[in-house]
Write an enzyme that holds these catalytic residues in place. Sequence first.
Site, PDB file in Angstrom:
ATOM      1  N   ASP A  95       2.408   1.911   3.328  1.00  0.00           N
ATOM      2  CA  ASP A  95       3.357   0.909   3.841  1.00  0.00           C
ATOM      3  C   ASP A  95       4.764   1.307   3.431  1.00  0.00           C
ATOM      4  O   ASP A  95       5.718   1.147   4.178  1.00  0.00           O
ATOM      5  CB  ASP A  95       3.144  -0.481   3.216  1.00  0.00           C
ATOM      6  CG  ASP A  95       1.745  -1.016   3.366  1.00  0.00           C
ATOM      7  OD1 ASP A  95       1.038  -0.556   4.265  1.00  0.00           O
ATOM      8  OD2 ASP A  95       1.383  -1.914   2.574  1.00  0.00           O
ATOM      9  N   HIS A 125       0.881  -1.188   0.000  1.00  0.00           N
ATOM     10  CA  HIS A 125       0.000   0.000   0.000  1.00  0.00           C
ATOM     11  C   HIS A 125       0.914   1.233   0.000  1.00  0.00           C
ATOM     12  O   HIS A 125       2.004   1.189   0.562  1.00  0.00           O
ATOM     13  CB  HIS A 125      -0.829   0.119   1.271  1.00  0.00           C
ATOM     14  CG  HIS A 125      -1.797  -0.976   1.559  1.00  0.00           C
ATOM     15  ND1 HIS A 125      -1.454  -2.126   2.188  1.00  0.00           N
ATOM     16  CD2 HIS A 125      -3.135  -1.055   1.339  1.00  0.00           C
ATOM     17  CE1 HIS A 125      -2.530  -2.896   2.345  1.00  0.00           C
ATOM     18  NE2 HIS A 125      -3.571  -2.271   1.843  1.00  0.00           N
TER      19      HIS A 125
HETATM   20  C1  XLS Z   1      -7.893  -6.723   4.385  1.00  0.00           C
HETATM   21  C2  XLS Z   1      -7.418  -6.860   3.031  1.00  0.00           C
HETATM   22  C3  XLS Z   1      -6.236  -5.993   2.648  1.00  0.00           C
HETATM   23  C4  XLS Z   1      -6.095  -5.933   1.151  1.00  0.00           C
HETATM   24  C5  XLS Z   1      -5.255  -4.806   0.653  1.00  0.00           C
HETATM   25  O1  XLS Z   1      -8.658  -7.502   4.914  1.00  0.00           O
HETATM   26  O2  XLS Z   1      -7.121  -8.213   2.798  1.00  0.00           O
HETATM   27  O3  XLS Z   1      -5.075  -6.471   3.260  1.00  0.00           O
HETATM   28  O4  XLS Z   1      -5.586  -7.124   0.652  1.00  0.00           O
HETATM   29  O5  XLS Z   1      -5.758  -3.574   0.988  1.00  0.00           O
END
Ligand code: XLS
Length: 443
Positions: free
Chosen positions: A106, A103
């Site tokens: 991140d 993200h």
């Molecule tokens: C949360 C989601 C998140 C997505 C990315 O439950 O899995 O991690 O994969 O935003």
Amino acid sequence: MADFFTDVPGRIAVAGTDPGDGLGFRVYDPDRIVAGRRMEDQLRIAVCYWHSFNWPGSDIFGDGTFDRPWLGATDDPMAAAFAKQDAAFEFFQKLGTPFYCFHDVDMAPAGSTLEESRANLDVLVDRAQEKQELTGVRLLWGTANAFSHPRFAAGAATNPNPEMFAYAATQVRNALRATHRLGGENYVLWGGREGYETLLNTDMRQENDHLARFLELVADYKRSIGFTGMLLLEPKPQEPTKHQYDYDSATIHGFLDRYDLLDEYRVNIEVNHATLAGHSFHHEVAYALGNGLFGSIDANRGDPQNGWDTDQFPNSVEELSLGMYEIIRSGGFTTGGFNFDTKLRRQSMDRTDLFHGHIGGIDTLAQSLLVAEALIDDGVLDAGRTARYADWNGTLGRKIFEETTTLDSIADEATSTNLDPHPVSGRQEYLENEVNRVIWSTT
Ligand code: XLS
Ligand code: NI
Ligand code: NI
């Protein structure tokens, strides 16, 4: 900060070679040919940035427990982001897997303005680009986090305030551009808070229109910058909101169809989200494949006794083999892959635990892949399905689809021939035993 994972001196040994340091794959061998492709190219494994390098091991009752020196080691957020990136790429390289995912927040710290956030991301993306070239690690997908910050409490694209929509749009614009620069193969949108808590204050129809407008703008932008990767929506039924609009693959399918967006988006299916929606992973994969929506997978598992997204590392060959079978028999991934959207348990605080989690999960996928190949070669499931629907190739089956056929003509014929059909066994237990026969004999 280079060589943070000091207990793992070099690359993890692949199956069949001696794991000198005791850490080795038991099944995963990137060069082994399975169902016509190298195992690495079939599985296309990615490590995720967020759970592995951002999350300190905190939960709602307690602080972080993990040994993660780059978190909080320096007051300078950019220096901390550099250290985190060094540790992440050291891990990717030692694990020996081909992809990662991130993200925006991140990778780079949010600044005090949107412009500062974009500039921070640009610096980290430049650095990531160098590290990708140096290590050969590639980007499976990028995404924007438009759910953690308090401004998104009532959603991003579905927020009642259009300024939040614009803020999220800016983040997605920047993250999509970063993904494009890094050669990402997909871009993911998980609607973290695109849903509602109570209908007392929510106009569902209007919020859906806003979400569709957002997705339309993103698809147009993708084309305008020449990004050829796939756009993926990630279904999840609830958590954090009580009811999320992207409930499951079928709900997304209906939504995309309604807003004429079917050509633009596919799905990123997460195993634990499938089970939260009351489905199996097998169901979600088969639905997506059967409707031209299949994109990528977030590999993990839930806890059968818990009703939330525990995001544990996958460890059940039984659970993954059937989904894998559907994927491989349909030709395998194109731009997608298996991203480890997985969290260690909070007590797994040693830095080496991150290796154990990924190694076990990857071996589980590798073994499931071998089972999928064996199931395809064995043919028992395909033969059973073909036989079960065979009558649709017969006279009556074909006639039902003829244009001149009406409900009346079917009923008249059934009545005049005194139709008296007899049910046959679905042979579920027999088929379950056959699947176990293949699972138990696959090496
Ligand atoms: C949360 C989601 C998140 C997505 C990315 O439950 O899995 O991690 O994969 O935003
Ligand atoms: Ni996910
Ligand atoms: Ni999840």
